[in-house]
Scaffold this motif. Structure first.
Motif, PDB file in Angstrom:
ATOM      1  N   SER A 201      21.253  29.753  16.252  1.00  0.00           N
ATOM      2  CA  SER A 201      22.175  30.306  15.266  1.00  0.00           C
ATOM      3  C   SER A 201      22.837  29.038  14.572  1.00  0.00           C
ATOM      4  CB  SER A 201      23.066  31.209  15.703  1.00  0.00           C
ATOM      5  OG  SER A 201      24.204  31.732  14.873  1.00  0.00           O
ATOM      6  N   GLU A 202      22.565  28.566  13.437  1.00  0.00           N
ATOM      7  CA  GLU A 202      23.157  27.624  12.559  1.00  0.00           C
ATOM      8  C   GLU A 202      24.799  27.786  12.564  1.00  0.00           C
ATOM      9  OE1 GLU A 202      23.200  25.009   8.482  1.00  0.00           O
ATOM     10  OE2 GLU A 202      21.533  26.724   8.756  1.00  0.00           O
ATOM     11  N   ARG A 203      25.109  29.212  12.561  1.00  0.00           N
ATOM     12  CA  ARG A 203      26.821  29.344  12.425  1.00  0.00           C
ATOM     13  C   ARG A 203      27.246  29.658  13.667  1.00  0.00           C
ATOM     14  NH1 ARG A 203      28.426  31.194   7.379  1.00  0.00           N
ATOM     15  NH2 ARG A 203      29.748  32.512   8.494  1.00  0.00           N
ATOM     16  N   GLY A 204      26.692  29.660  14.980  1.00  0.00           N
ATOM     17  CA  GLY A 204      27.197  29.801  16.125  1.00  0.00           C
ATOM     18  C   GLY A 204      27.456  31.375  16.266  1.00  0.00           C
ATOM     19  N   VAL A 205      26.774  32.032  15.656  1.00  0.00           N
ATOM     20  CA  VAL A 205      27.252  33.568  15.854  1.00  0.00           C
ATOM     21  C   VAL A 205      25.820  34.431  16.382  1.00  0.00           C
ATOM     22  CG1 VAL A 205      28.051  35.830  14.476  1.00  0.00           C
ATOM     23  CG2 VAL A 205      28.778  33.437  14.174  1.00  0.00           C
ATOM     24  N   LEU A 206      26.365  35.444  17.270  1.00  0.00           N
ATOM     25  CA  LEU A 206      24.976  36.253  17.773  1.00  0.00           C
ATOM     26  C   LEU A 206      25.359  37.434  17.401  1.00  0.00           C
ATOM     27  CD1 LEU A 206      24.011  34.265  21.193  1.00  0.00           C
ATOM     28  CD2 LEU A 206      23.174  33.954  18.905  1.00  0.00           C
ATOM     29  N   GLY A 207      25.241  38.194  16.290  1.00  0.00           N
ATOM     30  CA  GLY A 207      25.891  39.430  15.995  1.00  0.00           C
ATOM     31  C   GLY A 207      26.207  39.429  14.903  1.00  0.00           C
ATOM     32  N   ASP A 208      26.841  40.647  14.264  1.00  0.00           N
ATOM     33  CA  ASP A 208      27.145  40.655  12.943  1.00  0.00           C
ATOM     34  C   ASP A 208      28.765  41.084  12.716  1.00  0.00           C
ATOM     35  OD1 ASP A 208      27.510  41.210  10.299  1.00  0.00           O
ATOM     36  OD2 ASP A 208      26.084  42.729  10.045  1.00  0.00           O
ATOM     37  N   PRO A 209      29.606  39.901  12.510  1.00  0.00           N
ATOM     38  CA  PRO A 209      31.209  40.200  12.360  1.00  0.00           C
ATOM     39  C   PRO A 209      31.270  40.917  11.128  1.00  0.00           C
ATOM     40  CG  PRO A 209      30.621  38.061  11.899  1.00  0.00           C
ATOM     41  CD  PRO A 209      29.179  38.644  12.064  1.00  0.00           C
ATOM     42  N   THR A 210      30.557  41.228  10.171  1.00  0.00           N
ATOM     43  CA  THR A 210      30.862  41.951   8.863  1.00  0.00           C
ATOM     44  C   THR A 210      31.125  43.310   8.882  1.00  0.00           C
ATOM     45  OG1 THR A 210      28.680  42.400   8.239  1.00  0.00           O
ATOM     46  CG2 THR A 210      29.564  40.198   7.399  1.00  0.00           C
TER      47      THR A 210
END
Length: 244
Positions: A201-210
């Motif tokens: 994950s380039e953004r460092g996020v595993l999941g969907d915060p939206t």
């Protein structure tokens, strides 16, 4: 003996703002939040895990009114090696964290009757399990509990973002919300073992915060607190000291 230490004083609920005199002659039960300082995507603060652990520990102590419970200042650095490569991450590793927790427990047990570590970061689990198992082997009444909720995603996604929108909404960068890697964690682990979160994950996020909301965060947070209260109330540590 100094008589100033033996006057009646109000029982404190927070260790950090207490005085030694307030604790003299008491044997409090200590709740210690354990978190991390690590990247949580572009939208959550580096101390997200610590904030959650502190909030859960504080709310748990409010519910546990049938005893002399206190919340200690947080241990805010943990084993976060999987987040190296992102600015702001500070990891002390499992070995150092384990030693810290052991020495913490040995020292605090000199005046506290019971110790509970409230863990907000999954990377800390192996250190907590080893440290608390040793403390218990040495005869100290210690345990640890996780801040968990059913169907939680892995990192900086729906779960953590919802909780932060509930407990610390002003620190969520809502204009930075974007989905991360939503693949099951089991699929990601082989690449993460070699390259950390940055490898998947380039953004460092595993999941969907939206999809996160404050209302959902309130529900998840209440589930975390209820879980900790139940585990502490039953006080049934497993072989690694985790309360079940």
């Amino acid at each position: 003996m100094n008589s100033a230490y033996h006057r009646d004083v109000a029982y404190p609920t927070g260790l950090g703002n207490s005085t030694s005199r307030q604790l003299c002659g008491m044997a409090p039960m200590l709740v210690i939040p354990v978190g991390s300082t690590e990247q949580h995507g572009p939208h959550l603060p580096l101390d997200t895990d610590t904030r959650i652990a502190v909030a859960v520990a504080s709310a748990t102590v409010e519910v546990l009114s049938d005893g002399d419970w206190m919340v200690a200042p947080a241990i805010s650095y943990g084993a976060s090696g999987e987040h190296e490569g992102f600015p702001g991450t500070v990891s002390i590793g499992s070995t150092a964290l384990e030693l810290l927790l052991v020495e913490y427990g040995r020292s605090a047990s000199g005046w506290a009757s019971k110790l509970v570590f409230v863990n907000g970061h999954g990377g800390n689990v192996s250190a907590l399990a080893a440290a608390v198992a040793l403390l218990r082997y040495e005869g100290r009444d210690a345990g640890w509990v996780p801040c968990t909720a059913a169907n939680a995603d892995a990192h900086a996604g729906h779960t953590e973002t919802s909780v932060l929108l509930h407990i610390s909404p002003g620190d969520v960068w809502s204009d930075e919300l974007a989905p991360g890697n939503t693949a099951p964690l089991a699929e990601l682990m082989p690449r993460m073992r070699s390259g950390g979160v940055a490898a998947v994950s380039e953004r460092g996020v595993l999941g969907d915060p939206t999809t996160a909301t404050a209302v959902e965060g309130e529900r998840i947070f209440a589930e975390m607190v209820e879980g900790c209260v139940g585990r502490i109330g039953r006080w049934q540590p497993d072989r690694n000291g985790m309360l079940t």
